[in-house]
Design a protein around this motif. Structure first.
Motif, mmCIF file in Angstrom:
data_model
loop_
_atom_site.group_PDB
_atom_site.id
_atom_site.type_symbol
_atom_site.label_atom_id
_atom_site.label_comp_id
_atom_site.label_asym_id
_atom_site.label_seq_id
_atom_site.Cartn_x
_atom_site.Cartn_y
_atom_site.Cartn_z
ATOM 1 N N TYR A 109 0.838 -1.205 0.000
ATOM 2 C CA TYR A 109 0.000 0.000 0.000
ATOM 3 C C TYR A 109 0.867 1.246 0.000
ATOM 4 C CZ TYR A 109 -2.791 3.859 1.749
ATOM 5 O OH TYR A 109 -3.367 5.090 1.905
ATOM 6 N N TYR A 110 0.500 2.210 -0.850
ATOM 7 C CA TYR A 110 1.148 3.516 -0.880
ATOM 8 C C TYR A 110 0.088 4.592 -0.673
ATOM 9 C CZ TYR A 110 5.029 1.001 -3.096
ATOM 10 O OH TYR A 110 6.042 0.108 -3.376
ATOM 11 N N GLN A 111 0.312 5.440 0.329
ATOM 12 C CA GLN A 111 -0.585 6.582 0.512
ATOM 13 C C GLN A 111 -0.142 7.662 -0.463
ATOM 14 O OE1 GLN A 111 -0.760 8.230 4.469
ATOM 15 N NE2 GLN A 111 -2.458 9.605 3.969
ATOM 16 N N ALA A 112 -0.823 7.729 -1.573
ATOM 17 C CA ALA A 112 -0.386 8.612 -2.650
ATOM 18 C C ALA A 112 -1.539 8.860 -3.609
ATOM 19 C CB ALA A 112 0.796 7.988 -3.398
ATOM 20 N N PRO A 132 8.602 26.635 3.709
ATOM 21 C CA PRO A 132 9.311 25.880 2.647
ATOM 22 C C PRO A 132 10.775 25.610 2.957
ATOM 23 C CG PRO A 132 7.919 27.589 1.702
ATOM 24 C CD PRO A 132 7.892 27.803 3.189
ATOM 25 N N SER A 133 11.435 26.498 3.724
ATOM 26 C CA SER A 133 12.856 26.316 4.007
ATOM 27 C C SER A 133 13.117 25.134 4.924
ATOM 28 C CB SER A 133 13.432 27.590 4.624
ATOM 29 O OG SER A 133 12.759 27.885 5.845
ATOM 30 N N HIS A 134 12.076 24.665 5.645
ATOM 31 C CA HIS A 134 12.242 23.557 6.569
ATOM 32 C C HIS A 134 11.664 22.250 6.030
ATOM 33 C CE1 HIS A 134 12.814 26.989 9.287
ATOM 34 N NE2 HIS A 134 13.503 26.168 10.056
ATOM 35 N N LEU A 135 11.217 22.233 4.784
ATOM 36 C CA LEU A 135 10.576 21.049 4.234
ATOM 37 C C LEU A 135 11.379 20.477 3.078
ATOM 38 C CD1 LEU A 135 6.839 22.221 4.126
ATOM 39 C CD2 LEU A 135 7.975 20.895 5.901
ATOM 40 N N ILE A 136 11.349 19.157 2.983
ATOM 41 C CA ILE A 136 11.952 18.459 1.853
ATOM 42 C C ILE A 136 10.857 18.237 0.815
ATOM 43 C CG2 ILE A 136 13.115 16.358 1.107
ATOM 44 C CD1 ILE A 136 14.161 16.044 3.953
ATOM 45 N N PRO A 137 11.027 18.709 -0.411
ATOM 46 C CA PRO A 137 9.969 18.560 -1.423
ATOM 47 C C PRO A 137 9.596 17.089 -1.638
ATOM 48 C CG PRO A 137 11.703 20.043 -2.182
ATOM 49 C CD PRO A 137 12.214 19.399 -0.918
ATOM 50 N N MET A 146 2.242 10.675 -6.725
ATOM 51 C CA MET A 146 2.769 11.698 -5.826
ATOM 52 C C MET A 146 2.345 11.347 -4.397
ATOM 53 S SD MET A 146 4.487 14.474 -5.398
ATOM 54 C CE MET A 146 4.618 15.197 -7.038
ATOM 55 N N PRO A 147 3.274 11.320 -3.443
ATOM 56 C CA PRO A 147 2.920 10.993 -2.049
ATOM 57 C C PRO A 147 1.829 11.907 -1.507
ATOM 58 C CG PRO A 147 5.302 11.024 -2.335
ATOM 59 C CD PRO A 147 4.720 11.569 -3.606
ATOM 60 N N ALA A 148 0.919 11.337 -0.731
ATOM 61 C CA ALA A 148 -0.139 12.111 -0.081
ATOM 62 C C ALA A 148 0.160 12.326 1.393
ATOM 63 C CB ALA A 148 -1.477 11.392 -0.243
ATOM 64 N N THR A 149 1.364 11.986 1.818
ATOM 65 C CA THR A 149 1.770 12.195 3.200
ATOM 66 C C THR A 149 2.325 13.604 3.376
ATOM 67 O OG1 THR A 149 3.901 11.189 2.626
ATOM 68 C CG2 THR A 149 2.253 9.772 3.646
ATOM 69 N N ARG A 150 2.495 14.021 4.618
ATOM 70 C CA ARG A 150 3.081 15.331 4.890
ATOM 71 C C ARG A 150 4.526 15.365 4.414
ATOM 72 N NH1 ARG A 150 1.204 18.727 9.000
ATOM 73 N NH2 ARG A 150 3.350 19.037 9.676
#
Length: 480
Positions: A105-108, A140-145, A123-127
């Motif tokens: 299963y992939y949450q996407a 955005p500066s603290h998140l990995i795309p 595309m992932p549907a996770t945070r």
């Protein structure tokens, strides 16, 4: 002397050889021949179609992969009850990972399908991941795309469902609530209680309280009618008991529909019975009314003008899933954008050829020249058909029987332990036994049907348990 030495050495050699031969004879030899290749079946979606197929597919023969943004299945007929506290939220959901590790299963979200290469782009549907220790800072500066990924398939089931239809009315998505997911039910329940707590503040005028306690429902289908009925039950039992009576009397429920009648899919006699019952209970029914736009705390109705509200629930039908809109290589309905399938649920290519490796079920699809309602009942029967078909195909058995829908009837709860039941007879046949029921008998059918339709033994126990507990102790009015 030399002869005796050679004789002794020869005897020892024979002894060792015979011992080694006996050990070798008793040794077990294992074969490392490669196992049979399992075809990959990818299921897009975890609704009535996707989850129903996941439940019935032979997971020992298929390499099953599920891709869905939701980690659970919504038992949609119970969402209205969850929205007012008659049932708890977990009684209306089933986890997809119940079938892991036999299922991947992939949450996407699936954003694109390459039918020629048999590849899905997801595309992932996770945070998004944080660059360091989680601090609650989502800048955005603290998140990995998020990184898109691809999944290959041998067979594909498109069961992505549909979204709520807004008819492009301005402000609906921003200021109205829907009722298609357990998350929606949670938001509605929280907002109902918040409206009463806000209206209970001592500094408000009666006009402000009346505006806050004006509950509007747009859409006169089964979902809208059932939510109006469940909300009425809440207001006249637990709210009336635990809030000031003057406050509860200010509450008002209004049901809007653009059509001349509510419950258009039901028999006319049942529609009249429902309208009479709801009107007698104090629920306003305004048909042939058109919402022009929605703003914060108010909507503008063509026939009424400005209408203030504390809660607006929007339930006006279905809109195509964004994935379906992007599928340009298959045949679709020009009016609804639904995927057109054969009577065996295979999708058609643009040139009208059947794709033998791709099927579409649920609200995202419709059978060519055989329109069926976009209901849970249809999606569930299609899922069972596909599970039977795929289980035969993987065992090299022929399955050419077309899909047939068996109408088990439609149910709707209308409040006060009353419901309606409609089971239309085939054309040319007389009405059968219990084809149309109203009142308490239909209510018993409604409860027994949804009890038996729940998919796990856990919820088969929890649903009647909560019905009984809330009948004895009342609903929980906690807001958190």
């Amino acid at each position: 002397m030399q002869l005796s030495v050679r004789s002794s050495q020869s005897t020892r050699l024979v002894t060792h050889t015979s011992r080694w031969a006996r050990q070798l004879a008793g040794t077990r030899h294992f074969s490392f021949a490669p196992g049979r290749y399992k075809q990959r079946l990818v299921i897009l979606g975890s609704g009535w179609g996707g989850y129903g197929l996941l439940k019935g597919i032979d997971k020992n023969k298929w390499d099953v992969t599920v891709i869905s943004p939701n980690t659970y299945f919504n038992f949609t007929p119970l969402l209205a009850s969850c929205a007012v506290g008659t049932l708890e939220f977990r009684t209306a959901i089933e986890p997809v990972r119940r079938y892991a590790p036999k299922v991947t299963y992939y949450q996407a979200w699936c954003d694109e399908v390459d039918f020629n290469q048999k590849v899905l782009k997801c595309m992932p549907a996770t945070r998004p991941l944080h660059t360091g220790t989680f601090s609650g800072d989502d800048s955005p500066s603290h998140l990995i795309p998020k990184e898109p990924f691809s999944v290959r398939y041998d067979k594909l089931i498109i069961a992505v469902g549909a979204y709520s239809q807004t008819f492009n009315v301005p402000g609906v998505k921003e200021h109205a609530l829907f009722l298609k997911d357990v998350k929606d039910a949670r938001r509605i329940r929280s907002r109902i209680l918040e409206c009463f707590e806000q209206a209970n503040q001592p500094f408000l005028t009666d006009i402000q309280r009346r505006n806050l306690l004006n509950f509007c429902i747009v859409g006169g289908g089964p979902t809208g009618v059932e939510f109006a009925a469940e909300l009425h039950d809440l207001l006249h039992t637990d709210i009336l008991k635990h809030f000031p009576p003057a406050l509860a009397r200010l509450a008002k429920i209004t049901l809007y529909d653009v059509a001349p009648n509510i419950l258009g899919s039901f028999d006319q006699s049942l529609r009249k019975y429902t309208e009479h019952t709801l009107a007698r209970e104090g629920i306003n029914i305004l048909t042939s009314h058109h919402v022009e736009r929605v703003e914060d705390g108010r909507m503008f109705v063509k026939e009424q003008g400005e209408v203030p509200f504390g809660l607006l629930v929007w339930s006006t039908g279905l809109a195509p899933n964004p994935l379906v809109k992007t599928l340009d290589d298959i045949k679709k309905d020009p009016r609804t954008s639904s995927i057109i399938t054969s009577d065996q649920l295979n999708v058609y290519t643009k040139d009208g050829q059947v794709n033998p490796d791709v099927w579409a079920i649920g609200d995202a699809a419709k059978i060519e020249d055989a329109p069926l309602p976009a209901t849970a009942q249809v999606a569930s029967q299609k899922a069972k058909y596909m599970a039977k078909k795929l289980n035969k195909l993987i065992n090299d058995q022929e399955h050419s029987k077309p899909f047939e829908f068996h109408n088990q009837g439609s149910l709707a709860y209308i409040g006060g332990w009353k419901a309606i039941y409609d089971r239309p007879s085939p054309p040319g046949e007389e009405q059968g036994f219990m084809s149309k029921e109203t009142g308490r008998v239909a209510w018993l059918l409604w409860r027994s049907a949804y009890f038996t339709m729940t998919l796990s033994w856990r919820n088969k126990i929890m649903v009647p348990a909560y019905w009984f507990l809330n009948w004895i102790f009342g609903r929980d009015l906690t807001r958190f």
